[in-house]
Design an enzyme around this catalytic site. Structure first.
Site, PDB file in Angstrom:
ATOM      1  CG  ASN A   6      -2.030   0.862   1.342  1.00 23.29           C
ATOM      2  OD1 ASN A   6      -2.560   1.078   2.414  1.00 23.29           O
ATOM      3  ND2 ASN A   6      -2.482   1.405   0.231  1.00 23.29           N
ATOM      4  CG  ASN A  60      -8.401   7.994  -0.037  1.00 31.96           C
ATOM      5  OD1 ASN A  60      -7.658   7.171   0.489  1.00 31.96           O
ATOM      6  ND2 ASN A  60      -9.588   8.317   0.469  1.00 31.96           N
ATOM      7  CB  CYS A  69      -4.198   5.873   6.229  1.00 28.78           C
ATOM      8  SG  CYS A  69      -3.258   4.764   5.173  1.00 28.78           S
ATOM      9  N   GLY A  70      -4.158   3.047   8.313  1.00 28.55           N
ATOM     10  CA  GLY A  70      -3.322   2.178   9.149  1.00 28.55           C
ATOM     11  C   GLY A  70      -1.935   1.947   8.571  1.00 28.55           C
ATOM     12  CG  ASN A  71      -1.177  -0.632   5.316  1.00 30.65           C
ATOM     13  OD1 ASN A  71      -0.832  -1.368   6.236  1.00 30.65           O
ATOM     14  ND2 ASN A  71      -1.950  -1.048   4.332  1.00 30.65           N
ATOM     15  CG  HIS A 162     -13.199   0.040   7.395  1.00 34.26           C
ATOM     16  ND1 HIS A 162     -12.244  -0.128   6.422  1.00 34.26           N
ATOM     17  CD2 HIS A 162     -12.730   0.979   8.235  1.00 34.26           C
ATOM     18  CE1 HIS A 162     -11.211   0.667   6.673  1.00 34.26           C
ATOM     19  NE2 HIS A 162     -11.483   1.358   7.776  1.00 34.26           N
ATOM     20  CD  GLU A 213      -7.188   1.590   0.885  1.00 37.18           C
ATOM     21  OE1 GLU A 213      -7.090   2.835   0.862  1.00 37.18           O
ATOM     22  OE2 GLU A 213      -6.246   0.846   1.171  1.00 37.18           O
ATOM     23  NE  ARG A 214     -13.564   7.061   2.672  1.00 39.80           N
ATOM     24  CZ  ARG A 214     -13.807   7.740   3.789  1.00 39.80           C
ATOM     25  NH1 ARG A 214     -15.022   8.165   4.045  1.00 39.80           N
ATOM     26  NH2 ARG A 214     -12.860   7.962   4.679  1.00 39.80           N
ATOM     27  CB  CYS A 222      -6.844  -1.627   3.733  1.00 38.35           C
ATOM     28  SG  CYS A 222      -7.747  -0.287   4.550  1.00 38.35           S
ATOM     29  N   GLY A 223      -4.607  -1.157   6.426  1.00 39.72           N
ATOM     30  CA  GLY A 223      -4.403  -1.362   7.866  1.00 39.72           C
ATOM     31  C   GLY A 223      -5.658  -1.123   8.682  1.00 39.72           C
ATOM     32  CB  THR A 224      -8.253   1.574   8.742  1.00 43.45           C
ATOM     33  OG1 THR A 224      -8.288   1.763   7.325  1.00 43.45           O
ATOM     34  CG2 THR A 224      -7.449   2.689   9.395  1.00 43.45           C
ATOM     35  N   GLY A 225      -8.584  -1.380   7.426  1.00 42.80           N
ATOM     36  CA  GLY A 225      -9.474  -2.452   6.955  1.00 42.80           C
ATOM     37  C   GLY A 225      -9.185  -3.765   7.664  1.00 42.80           C
TER      38      GLY A 225
HETATM   39  N1  LIG Z   1      -9.044   4.779   1.586  1.00 38.96           N
HETATM   40  C1  LIG Z   1      -9.147   4.994   2.987  1.00 38.96           C
HETATM   41  C2  LIG Z   1      -7.923   5.639   3.573  1.00 38.96           C
HETATM   42  C3  LIG Z   1      -6.681   4.804   3.462  1.00 38.96           C
HETATM   43  C4  LIG Z   1      -6.731   3.500   4.286  1.00 38.96           C
HETATM   44  C5  LIG Z   1      -5.427   2.768   4.255  1.00 38.96           C
HETATM   45  N2  LIG Z   1      -4.977   2.224   3.059  1.00 38.96           N
HETATM   46  C6  LIG Z   1      -5.122   1.913   5.464  1.00 38.96           C
HETATM   47  O1  LIG Z   1      -4.094   1.228   5.427  1.00 38.96           O
HETATM   48  O2  LIG Z   1      -5.826   1.982   6.464  1.00 38.96           O
HETATM   49  C7  LIG Z   1     -10.377   5.861   3.308  1.00 38.96           C
HETATM   50  O3  LIG Z   1     -10.808   6.651   2.449  1.00 38.96           O
HETATM   51  O4  LIG Z   1     -10.892   5.764   4.423  1.00 38.96           O
END
Ligand SMILES: N[C@@H](CCC[C@H](N)C(=O)O)C(=O)O
Length: 282
Positions: A6, A60, A69-71, A162, A213-214, A222-225
């Site tokens: 990412n 984004n 964003c986690g990553n 999410h 991802e949005r 995706c770290g938050t994902g």
């Molecule tokens: N696309 C996400 C923001 C980025 C998230 C990311 N890649 C992660 O690692 O968490 C959004 O619009 O919320």
């Protein structure tokens, strides 16, 4: 920099020049082949109060600003520690609130980062989801695309929104992820759009996810994902409170505790660059 594939362009505004129109700039520089190319842009800024050491902003590739964003925050904290501030743990101001990064350092290099990801919320008003219900757990949604007619969605916020969908066959979804993912991202019940994750439970300690991802589209991780998927798997009783999440770009460790969720993984510095105006103008 990247974390599990990412990839982010990291810009130091803490002690460097500031980018004026961040939305337009991010859209331009993230174009692959025409500019640097990335999933998004991260800005390092001075914090707004003494409660934090540093401020994190993430845009984004479509120019929209995300809350977290986690990553990205693992890349960010590595950059900050190695180049700006020798603070550990690092208290980071984000649009989603305080995030704390604990750094594992060897020979002055940050090898792994454990991040306090805050307390997840299942409340529709926090995510947000347009629904009469207080929470959106395993709710059926009908789709218009020809490949997948309906899905069961659980929505959660880990600072950003999410939608988690459990499936048996990730590869079947992957074949048409662009069509299916963008339809779910833009469903009218999600007024701020949503990040979409298809999750396969492998056992009570491991899950595998495929991400849309949005504001970006398919990403390798995706770290938050991963955090959101682990939180939902735990809430639905599929997994325990410590989960190894397998993503296309690698693995993340997620732990769910009383005070919130924790994510652990690495980040990689790829190169330093000087950008020409042509890369972001015109
Ligand atoms: N696309 C996400 C923001 C980025 C998230 C990311 N890649 C992660 O690692 O968490 C959004 O619009 O919320």
């Amino acid at each position: 920099m990247h974390a599990l594939g990412n990839d982010y362009i990291v810009i130091n505004e803490f002690d460097g020049e500031k980018v004026k129109n961040k939305e337009e700039f991010s859209k331009k520089v993230c174009r692959r082949r025409f500019s640097i190319g990335a999933d998004g842009v991260i800005f390092i800024q001075k914090p707004s109060s003494n409660n934090y050491d540093v401020k994190f902003r993430i845009f984004n590739s479509d120019g929209s600003e995300a809350e977290m964003c986690g990553n990205g925050i693992r890349c960010f904290s590595k950059y900050v520690y190695e180049r700006i501030l020798k603070k550990n743990p690092l208290k980071v101001e984000t649009k989603a609130g305080l995030r704390v990064c604990e750094l594992e350092v060897e020979d002055d290099r940050v090898k792994k980062i454990r991040v306090y990801m805050g307390k997840p919320s299942f409340k529709c008003k926090d995510i947000p989801v347009k629904s009469e219900k207080e929470e959106f757990i395993n709710e059926r949604a009908e789709l218009k695309n020809p490949y997948l007619k309906e899905v069961n969605i659980t929505a959660v916020s880990v600072g950003n929104p999410h939608a988690i969908i459990f499936v048996d066959d990730l590869e079947k979804i992957r074949e048409h992820l662009d069509v299916i993912g963008s339809e779910i991202e833009n469903l009218p019940i999600f007024p701020e759009r949503i990040n979409v994750h298809f999750v396969k439970v492998l056992n009570d300690k491991e899950i595998k996810i495929l991400t849309w991802e949005r504001g970006v589209g398919y990403t390798m991780a995706c770290g938050t994902g991963a955090t959101a998927s682990a939180v939902v798997s735990n809430r639905l009783g599929f997994t325990k409170d410590k989960v190894l999440v397998h993503l296309d770009g690698g693995d993340l460790e997620i732990e769910i505790k009383d005070d919130g969720a924790y994510m652990k993984g690495d980040a990689v510095m790829v190169y330093d660059g000087v950008m020409f105006r042509e890369a972001y103008e015109g």
